[in-house]
Design a protein around this motif. Structure first.
Motif, PDB file in Angstrom:
ATOM      1  N   GLU A   1      41.361   8.080 -17.062  1.00 30.60           N
ATOM      2  CA  GLU A   1      40.836   8.908 -15.971  1.00 30.60           C
ATOM      3  C   GLU A   1      41.865   9.928 -15.506  1.00 30.60           C
ATOM      4  N   ASP A   2      43.117   9.501 -15.353  1.00 29.69           N
ATOM      5  CA  ASP A   2      44.162  10.425 -14.909  1.00 29.69           C
ATOM      6  C   ASP A   2      44.362  11.548 -15.920  1.00 29.69           C
ATOM      7  N   SER A   3      44.249  11.229 -17.184  1.00 28.35           N
ATOM      8  CA  SER A   3      44.403  12.258 -18.219  1.00 28.35           C
ATOM      9  C   SER A   3      43.232  13.235 -18.193  1.00 28.35           C
ATOM     10  N   ILE A   4      42.025  12.704 -18.045  1.00 27.12           N
ATOM     11  CA  ILE A   4      40.832  13.554 -17.981  1.00 27.12           C
ATOM     12  C   ILE A   4      40.910  14.502 -16.788  1.00 27.12           C
TER      13      ILE A   4
ATOM     14  N   LEU B   1      39.227  16.260 -24.661  1.00 28.64           N
ATOM     15  CA  LEU B   1      38.433  15.456 -25.599  1.00 28.64           C
ATOM     16  C   LEU B   1      39.047  14.068 -25.645  1.00 28.64           C
ATOM     17  N   ILE B   2      38.204  13.038 -25.630  1.00 30.20           N
ATOM     18  CA  ILE B   2      38.689  11.663 -25.649  1.00 30.20           C
ATOM     19  C   ILE B   2      38.140  10.959 -26.884  1.00 30.20           C
TER      20      ILE B   2
ATOM     21  N   VAL C   1      34.257   4.377 -20.160  1.00 32.97           N
ATOM     22  CA  VAL C   1      34.952   5.631 -20.487  1.00 32.97           C
ATOM     23  C   VAL C   1      33.967   6.793 -20.508  1.00 32.97           C
ATOM     24  N   HIS C   2      32.757   6.524 -20.999  1.00 35.40           N
ATOM     25  CA  HIS C   2      31.753   7.588 -21.085  1.00 35.40           C
ATOM     26  C   HIS C   2      31.370   8.094 -19.704  1.00 35.40           C
ATOM     27  N   GLU C   3      31.342   7.224 -18.741  1.00 31.88           N
ATOM     28  CA  GLU C   3      31.046   7.649 -17.369  1.00 31.88           C
ATOM     29  C   GLU C   3      32.112   8.625 -16.878  1.00 31.88           C
TER      30      GLU C   3
ATOM     31  N   LYS D   1      31.692  12.049 -18.860  1.00 26.96           N
ATOM     32  CA  LYS D   1      30.488  12.800 -18.475  1.00 26.96           C
ATOM     33  C   LYS D   1      30.684  13.502 -17.145  1.00 26.96           C
ATOM     34  N   GLN D   2      31.463  12.890 -16.257  1.00 28.16           N
ATOM     35  CA  GLN D   2      31.715  13.515 -14.960  1.00 28.16           C
ATOM     36  C   GLN D   2      32.459  14.834 -15.108  1.00 28.16           C
TER      37      GLN D   2
END
Length: 517
Positions: free
Chosen positions: A28-31, A37-38, A57-59, A62-63
């Motif tokens: 999450e911190d990286s996103i 892209l994960i 992770v998909h949640e 998608k955010q």
């Protein structure tokens, strides 16, 4: 098909998460701080646990509107409706993966060599490829080249992808993976490119997943990716075309230091040549002091001479390249006798993969051997004959062939190439200068080729292009160094009757032209 930004591609690894964090927090911190892209990679989770983690992770992805790629497991990707799948060479074949995924999902394929890249291009069904491993890494043990394919191998695969795009009008995107981190990210992007074509992103693992502050690590990585490598700063392609005397003024004013890592046979002669032109030599094979050199000495360059390689010295070479690249200092690489044996050429490959050099200097046989490492060289059409006997070139090539080989080396390695001989050629892409060689007596003295490297190193360290500006044209400085060296050799030869007297007269000529003005 959704729009994909491949620039900062995070591949997860749950075994690396620090105790102070959690797997989901790292992702999450990286996103939230720049990951585009994960890829969820889980080798040991049960199917049920994998599905649960993929949903979580998909949640998060998608955010932020970024794609989630599932490594290998197409069943997991379909179960949670992930945006795509990545398959390796030992996983499900790409053709079958595409059939199961359908046309609208992202499909990535790992490529570690040219043949695998050609297969992907022939199939024409992958959206992107992961090229690597670039460098040695602890996250992948089952690789064909434990040391990594390096930028040399990546460029060869990029040539395949570029040809596919030119032939079909379609693009297969590419990311490099393997050993990439904050210390080398912009170097990878710089070196892993060919004219008109480059990488679309970098895939990273440990530099984010294992970091105590994944958010900060991601922000810093993005900043590095967007920045120019240190050695490209203040470099200009605009030529000053100054006279040699202007360049010598720069040399005299800046009093450069030339760090040599060279063979024992030539150390004394190289040191004397360096002193004769007003520079200072240091011969150091002590890696612990290189950081201090490169970080505190302003007018400094490195001359790296392959001369007498050993396993221990190779590690010294590699460390020096990394440190000098880090601080943006110029490096001259002299691949002595690299065409004499496969082992020597492999040493050159390893060193040129390690980092960026500003100049590659060698005779026709040596540069022709380095040419075999370029992305444009083809085994089926290239010259397979021996190009060297010991340290001497036995290559029989026309002037046009010599210049073309030098040009391809220069373009592929983004470096100035110096080819020595009866005539010397200084080549920077499509720009070149032909400079008459020194004197035939030079061929009877050990080290005259190596100490040309010392002279070029001094001109590099002092930015001696004659322009006296904040910008520096490497090509102009190298031309000046080669002109000085060969003019001194020619003048010394006119008043020398033997190699012994020539050595003294040559040093005197260098001194009188450079220092005693």
């Amino acid at each position: 098909m959704i729009e994909v930004d491949y620039s900062v591609y995070l591949v997860t690894d749950s075994t690396m998460v620090p105790e102070s964090s959690t797997f989901l927090k790292q992702v999450e911190d990286s996103i939230n701080n720049g990951a585009t892209l994960i890829q969820l990679r889980e080798k040991k989770l049960s199917t049920l646990d994998f599905i649960e983690r993929a949903k979580q992770v998909h949640e998060l992805t998608k955010q932020k509107g970024i794609p989630l790629i599932i490594n290998d497991r197409i069943d997991i990707a379909l179960a949670i409706d992930a945006e795509g799948v990545h398959v390796g060479q030992d996983d499900m074949p790409a053709i079958l993966a595409r059939k199961l995924l359908g046309p609208n999902k992202i499909l990535g394929v790992t490529c570690s060599n040219v043949e695998e890249a050609k297969t992907v291009a022939e199939e024409g069904i992958a959206d992107y490829v992961g090229l690597g491993t670039v460098y040695k890494t602890n996250t992948k043990k089952d690789v064909k080249d434990p040391e990594g394919t390096g930028p040399i191998g990546i460029r060869k695969m990029l040539q395949v992808l570029f040809k596919y795009q030119k032939d079909t009008g379609k693009k297969i995107y590419s990311v490099a993976i393997g050993g990439i981190n904050h210390s080398n990210a912009n170097k990878v992007l710089y070196q892993c490119s060919i004219p008109g074509y480059g990488l679309d992103g970098l895939a990273v693992v440990s530099c984010i997943m294992a970091n105590e502050d994944a958010g900060k690590a991601t922000r810093e990585l993005v900043e590095i990716i967007l920045s120019r490598p240190e050695w490209t700063k203040n470099i200009t392609e605009t030529r000053s075309k100054c006279q040699l005397e202007d360049k010598l003024k720069s040399l005299r004013q800046n009093k450069p230091l030339v760090h040599h890592i060279t063979n024992n046979v030539v150390k004394n002669f190289s040191a004397n040549v360096t002193l004769a032109i007003g520079a200072s030599p240091i011969m150091s094979e002590l890696p612990e002091e290189y950081e201090e050199f490169a970080s505190t000495i302003p007018n400094l360059s490195l001359v790296l001479n392959l001369g007498t390689p050993s396993s221990n010295l190779m590690e010294v070479f590699k460390h020096a390249i990394k440190v000098y690249n880090k601080h943006g200092k110029h490096i001259l690489f002299d691949p002595v006798a690299c065409g004499a044996s496969k082992a020597r050429l492999e040493c050159s490959r390893i060193l040129l993969n390690t980092g960026q050099v500003s100049v590659i200097k060698g005779n026709v046989g040596e540069i022709s051997s380095i040419w075999k490492l370029t992305s444009t060289y083809e085994e089926s059409t290239g010259n397979q004959a021996s190009l060297m006997q010991g340290v001497d070139s036995i290559a029989d090539l026309s002037e046009d062939q010599i210049i073309e080989i030098g040009r391809e080396v220069s373009i592929d390695f983004k470096t100035v190439v110096v080819i020595t001989g009866v005539n010397n050629y200084v080549i920077d892409g499509y720009t070149f200068e032909k400079i008459k060689g020194g004197h035939q007596l030079m061929s009877y003295i050990t080290g005259t080729g190596c100490s040309l490297g010392s002279t070029i190193g001094a001109f590099l360290a002092s930015a001696a292009d004659g322009n006296f500006k904040s910008t520096f044209n490497v090509f102009d400085a190298v031309v000046g160094a080669v002109e000085l060296y060969n003019l001194a050799g020619n003048n010394a030869g006119k008043v020398s009757s033997s190699p012994g007297t020539f050595m003294t007269n040559f040093i005197d000529q260098l001194y009188s032209m450079s220092v005693a003005q």
